[in-house]
Design an enzyme around this catalytic site. Sequence first.
Site, PDB file in Angstrom:
ATOM      1  N   ASP A 504       0.836  -1.204   0.000  1.00  0.00           N
ATOM      2  CA  ASP A 504       0.000   0.000   0.000  1.00  0.00           C
ATOM      3  C   ASP A 504       0.876   1.262   0.000  1.00  0.00           C
ATOM      4  OD1 ASP A 504      -2.333   1.491   0.125  1.00  0.00           O
ATOM      5  OD2 ASP A 504      -3.114   0.483   1.903  1.00  0.00           O
ATOM      6  N   ASP A 574     -10.659   2.221  -3.395  1.00  0.00           N
ATOM      7  CA  ASP A 574     -11.228   1.930  -2.074  1.00  0.00           C
ATOM      8  C   ASP A 574     -12.746   1.941  -2.125  1.00  0.00           C
ATOM      9  OD1 ASP A 574      -8.935   1.449  -0.705  1.00  0.00           O
ATOM     10  OD2 ASP A 574      -8.749   3.448   0.160  1.00  0.00           O
TER      11      ASP A 574
HETATM   12  C1  DGJ Z   1      -5.865   1.831   1.832  1.00  0.00           C
HETATM   13  C2  DGJ Z   1      -6.236   0.609   1.050  1.00  0.00           C
HETATM   14  O1  DGJ Z   1      -6.702   0.963  -0.205  1.00  0.00           O
HETATM   15  C3  DGJ Z   1      -7.259  -0.179   1.832  1.00  0.00           C
HETATM   16  O2  DGJ Z   1      -7.701  -1.290   1.095  1.00  0.00           O
HETATM   17  C4  DGJ Z   1      -6.641  -0.609   3.135  1.00  0.00           C
HETATM   18  O3  DGJ Z   1      -5.576  -1.483   2.882  1.00  0.00           O
HETATM   19  C5  DGJ Z   1      -6.151   0.607   3.903  1.00  0.00           C
HETATM   20  N1  DGJ Z   1      -5.301   1.433   3.096  1.00  0.00           N
HETATM   21  C6  DGJ Z   1      -5.395   0.180   5.134  1.00  0.00           C
HETATM   22  O4  DGJ Z   1      -4.845   1.236   5.802  1.00  0.00           O
END
Ligand code: DGJ
Length: 764
Positions: A504, A574
């Site tokens: 991430d 997201d």
């Molecule tokens: C952003 C990601 O896109 C989410 O799926 C998740 O992993 C969060 N970060 C976790 O902090």
Amino acid sequence: MFPRPGACYDGRSKFHNQGKSFMPGGIRFFAVLLLLSAALSGMAQQSAATYDATKVFRLDGGNVTYAIGINPRGELQQLYWGGRLASSDQIPAAVPEREWASFDSSYTTTPQEYSGWGSGLFVEPALKVTFADGNRDLVLHYERHETTTNGLNIVLKDIKRKIFVTLYYAIDPDSGILARSATIENGEAQPITLEQAAAAAWAMPPGDYTLNYLTGRWAGEWTLTQETLHPGERVIESRRGSTGHQANPWFAIQAGDHPDEDAGEVWFGALAWSGSWRITVEQDQLDAIRVTGGFNPFDFGYALHPGESLESPVFYGGYSAHGLGGASRLLHHFEIAHVLPHRVGEGDSVAPKPRPVIYNSWEATEMNVNEAGQIALAEKAAALGVDRFVMDDGWFGQRKTDHSGLGDWYVNPQKFPHGLKPLIDKVHSLGMDFGLWVEPEMVNPDSDLYRQHPDWVLNFPGRPRSEQRNQLVLNLARSDVHDYVLGFLDKLLSENDIAFLKWDYNRNWSEPGWDQLPPNEQKKVYVAFVQNVYGILAELKRRHPKVEIESCSGGGGRVDLGILKYADEVWPSDNTDPFDRLTQQDGFTYAYTPQVMMAWVTDSPHWLNKRSTSLTYRMLSSMQGSLGIGANITKWNDEEFTTARRLIAAYHQVQPTIVQGDLYRLISPRNGSEFSATQTVNRDRSQSVVFAFIHSTQEGRGFPRLKLKGLDPKTEYTLTPIESAAEKDTPTTASGAWWMNHGIDMGEDFRGDFQAAAFRLDKK
Ligand code: DGJ
């Protein structure tokens, strides 16, 4: 892998060229040619690269011909890019475009392959240089070339000074997609500064065109933006240090004044770079189109010392005569065949397998992870038929909220008193493999790492350090930071049986200083950081060949063909609302294959839009990509379990067709459409999968008859519902001609709000 000509992303800061010069000896040049020939020799079908007495270079691959020539002034000039010409066709020698009065000289009206800024150039230059003596004039002329089986390497040189640019070309024999890149080398006795350095420039002849590109924001990525091209320049870019949610390094330009899914000429391209990038699309004084892309020149200023060189990213470019749909199908197959990581130990010609169906804990538990809670989720996931269990954020350091812990990559002893092993063992015993979330390039100021190394972050000394999501960006361009990140990831993967990392990256850059270097060198951070990210990924894959990686950046903030050389999949957004995802997935697939498009089924009502949808609708929306489950499945009832288990099993059966087949967009979900539908057909046309969605039936209107595409008209196909309240008026078995010309009648019952249906067709 498709050759990355001249690439040397090896995990260290290699912006100082250690290699030999192109000048006398040409050892490095020769090595590159050998590598290129070796890589291309594995390709299924031959393409051709020729050079003739009229000084015309011609590349043929798939249904595409690309031709460039050396004009009488010595410039390398683009001559033709389009449908494949007969091998007997003679492409006329390069003649510079005319001057347009005294205001636009021939130098600026002639479409050069890679132009220096100098001699009165008013369109975007590919390369802009400042010399140590203040001279800024650069005029690049042909110097020499080598042809290879599927490509070309052409060296240009400034008319006076020892600035060498090597242009690399390789054409894919199947798709006709070209990989282009450039290496710029300083052969002068003094340093130079590169203010602008493109990977490639593309040209289309004067005419009317429509530009397609992808824009968005966090939780709203992948909007297909379409506009008529007008004189002037459209800039698509990221100044953020990484790819960005707001625009994606892909374009498609269609001939004519409106986009068409199935017909018409389309020129498209994708830049393989995960740092600040820029693509400019210009309609010039004579109505021709120039597309130039590479490092973003904003805040660039790359110092090259004598003997040093800079390699550009690769800019892929392709052509289709079959509309936007044809262009995306070419790109999808090319990405699977030549960009994505290939299976270890089976050679480069083996395409990546469809992704495992995953479970991800994020929306169920957020950072409140612990051994018992994750095991409870894993047991439920296994019962659904999930292949891979992924524990998301929260397992490490003192990570309770997003205020702390990033950078401290030890297992949190309160949450996992016995380490990760009991959870991983349990996941394995349930028949799944195990994946883990990391965010290696970031640090919370509230962390041991930051307390020990406050100098490790991007910053300008004495200036504020702007936090976003309470975190700062580690300066991965530094060798000590690089070593730390590679070291902790290697340890994590060595000590635990981990099959998958979700990597991430949750903010963009601010204050991008690199105060270890002298002031005039510091802007190298834009290149060195990204090279080190690629280097770490490559080294991890070398040391842990079975580990797979997902590129995530708060959703789709780092999706490009640079990261996809190392990442097996991406997290597109997201936003997991299944209705929003229809449009997002539609946009995403113009540039990227559904193979890499992870799509989780999450809970309803959805957290973002408060929209309620059935589990069937959510499942079918996600089944158009690489399926995952991200709901709190410990709360699901028996009926939900039965539905999800049945659909996961059905998905497993047809997944290769969905994620690696030819994608046809039958009805677009864009622009507030009541309906949408997609169809995929596998390569031998023995199977097809169809998805149909209703937003909300209005005025009793039934779903349009679905005319399929891409089938063999003479083959008989049997239609089987995967999930449907429809198809009552449709035969079970009929010819491809029937399904394509007559189509599927969806029936009277297929009405309502947020309805979904799916079918498979199998060769009888
Ligand atoms: C952003 C990601 O896109 C989410 O799926 C998740 O992993 C969060 N970060 C976790 O902090």
